[in-house]
Write a protein that holds these residues in place. Structure first.
Motif, PDB file in Angstrom:
ATOM      1  N   UNK A  26       0.834  -1.195   0.000  1.00 15.93           N
ATOM      2  CA  UNK A  26       0.000   0.000   0.000  1.00 15.93           C
ATOM      3  C   UNK A  26       0.875   1.253   0.000  1.00 15.93           C
ATOM      4  N   UNK A  27       0.592   2.161  -0.927  1.00 17.22           N
ATOM      5  CA  UNK A  27       1.392   3.371  -1.130  1.00 17.22           C
ATOM      6  C   UNK A  27       0.597   4.586  -0.661  1.00 17.22           C
ATOM      7  N   UNK A  32       0.775  11.135   3.946  1.00 18.01           N
ATOM      8  CA  UNK A  32       0.340   9.910   4.617  1.00 18.01           C
ATOM      9  C   UNK A  32       1.488   8.973   4.918  1.00 18.01           C
ATOM     10  N   UNK A  33       1.174   7.931   5.680  1.00 19.20           N
ATOM     11  CA  UNK A  33       2.185   6.959   6.049  1.00 19.20           C
ATOM     12  C   UNK A  33       1.544   5.656   6.471  1.00 19.20           C
ATOM     13  N   UNK A  34       2.188   4.981   7.392  1.00 18.14           N
ATOM     14  CA  UNK A  34       1.739   3.661   7.823  1.00 18.14           C
ATOM     15  C   UNK A  34       0.354   3.699   8.448  1.00 18.14           C
ATOM     16  N   UNK A  35       0.053   4.761   9.194  1.00 20.48           N
ATOM     17  CA  UNK A  35      -1.192   4.810   9.960  1.00 20.48           C
ATOM     18  C   UNK A  35      -2.429   4.723   9.071  1.00 20.48           C
ATOM     19  N   UNK A  54       6.505   3.296   3.695  1.00 20.55           N
ATOM     20  CA  UNK A  54       6.756   4.498   4.494  1.00 20.55           C
ATOM     21  C   UNK A  54       7.831   5.319   3.784  1.00 20.55           C
ATOM     22  N   UNK A  55       7.465   6.485   3.317  1.00 20.56           N
ATOM     23  CA  UNK A  55       8.389   7.357   2.602  1.00 20.56           C
ATOM     24  C   UNK A  55       9.216   8.183   3.583  1.00 20.56           C
ATOM     25  N   UNK A  56      10.348   8.726   3.151  1.00 17.46           N
ATOM     26  CA  UNK A  56      11.137   9.606   4.014  1.00 17.46           C
ATOM     27  C   UNK A  56      10.323  10.811   4.477  1.00 17.46           C
ATOM     28  N   UNK A 154      -9.779  17.968   2.782  1.00 16.50           N
ATOM     29  CA  UNK A 154     -10.219  17.134   3.885  1.00 16.50           C
ATOM     30  C   UNK A 154      -9.216  16.034   4.196  1.00 16.50           C
ATOM     31  N   UNK A 155      -9.667  15.007   4.895  1.00 16.46           N
ATOM     32  CA  UNK A 155      -8.826  13.864   5.201  1.00 16.46           C
ATOM     33  C   UNK A 155      -7.824  14.121   6.308  1.00 16.46           C
ATOM     34  N   UNK A 156      -6.952  13.135   6.527  1.00 16.11           N
ATOM     35  CA  UNK A 156      -5.983  13.182   7.620  1.00 16.11           C
ATOM     36  C   UNK A 156      -4.999  14.341   7.502  1.00 16.11           C
ATOM     37  N   UNK A 157      -4.450  14.662   6.315  1.00 14.06           N
ATOM     38  CA  UNK A 157      -3.524  15.796   6.246  1.00 14.06           C
ATOM     39  C   UNK A 157      -4.159  17.102   6.697  1.00 14.06           C
TER      40      UNK A 157
END
Length: 253
Positions: A26-27, A32-35, A54-56, A154-157
């Protein structure tokens, strides 16, 4: 739940499943990241082994600079992941949303170009196909306008930017991610031959569903277009999203 990291932390797996029928990578979307995918991993059946990229610039890689060049980032991903993708024998599938859709697609192309193992299925979500230039130009905005533009999605960011402490921490990474997505340019090449599903939200103001459907031209394999109710972050607001996901990473079903 124990996390297993591979090659400098590029991917993590909450639970290894040696007899899995599919390994799903999953990318993440920008910022975003692992969560974002942990709830999915917990809900998917035992036959699916979930690895999250998980990107830098986030989570356990917070001390690294986020990348602004998508093609360069894909080169790093291929070098890191190709040995892992080579085995075990279970088929590999990629899911990517928004920025993650570009990463998943370009990584599949890079793997083919270098003779590495390719995914058997791609699910590309919330992003117009590679030929389409971005409709937004957010990365050049000043901080206040940039934050307002992200919050409009919207969303997490958006939620993270509402808190001053989190804003200071995540703003450089989010801007770098969006820069990578908005400065990406398609490089012509032969189509893939894997199964490809494309997902769109019917209320995503910045990503028209017909432009998402155009991903079908990038493979000679079977394709499927899905339209979901919701805005740009529809995969996280659709209650039964894992049902179509399971069908699309098992293209024979």
């Amino acid at each position: 739940m124990r996390t297993i990291a591979a090659d400098r932390g590029w991917v993590s797996c909450g639970r290894r499943r040696p007899t899995a029928a599919v390994r799903l990578y999953c990318f993440p979307y920008a910022g975003g990241g692992l969560a974002a995918y942990q709830p999915w991993a917990a809900r998917l059946p035992e036959e699916i082994e979930v690895w999250t990229v998980c990107l830098p610039g986030r989570e356990h890689r917070l001390d690294e600079a986020a990348r602004t060049d998508l093609h360069g980032l894909v080169d790093e991903l291929r070098s890191a992941l190709a040995p892992q993708l080579a085995g075990p024998p279970a088929p590999v599938a990629f899911f990517g949303h928004s920025l993650g859709a570009l990463l998943a697609y370009e990584l599949a192309r890079a793997l083919r170009e270098h003779g590495d193992r390719e995914p058997a299925a791609l699910v590309l979500s919330g992003r117009a196909d590679a030929h389409h230039p971005p409709r937004r130009r957010m990365h050049t905005l000043g901080d206040d306008d940039f934050i307002a533009a992200v919050q409009g999605l919207g969303g997490a960011p958006s939620a993270a930017l509402e808190h001053p402490e989190l804003r200071e921490l995540c703003l450089p990474t989010l801007r770098a991610d969006i820069t990578a997505a908005e400065t990406y340019r398609y490089r012509p090449g032969p189509p893939l031959d894997c199964a490809l599903a494309n997902w769109a939200g019917d209320a995503d103001a910045g990503v028209p569903p017909d432009a998402v459907a155009d991903w079908a031209q990038h493979t000679t394999g079977p394709t499927r277009h899905r339209l979901f109710p919701g805005d740009h972050f529809f995969p996280w607001s659709t209650p039964n999203i894992l049902t179509p996901l399971l069908k699309d990473i098992h293209p024979a079903q």
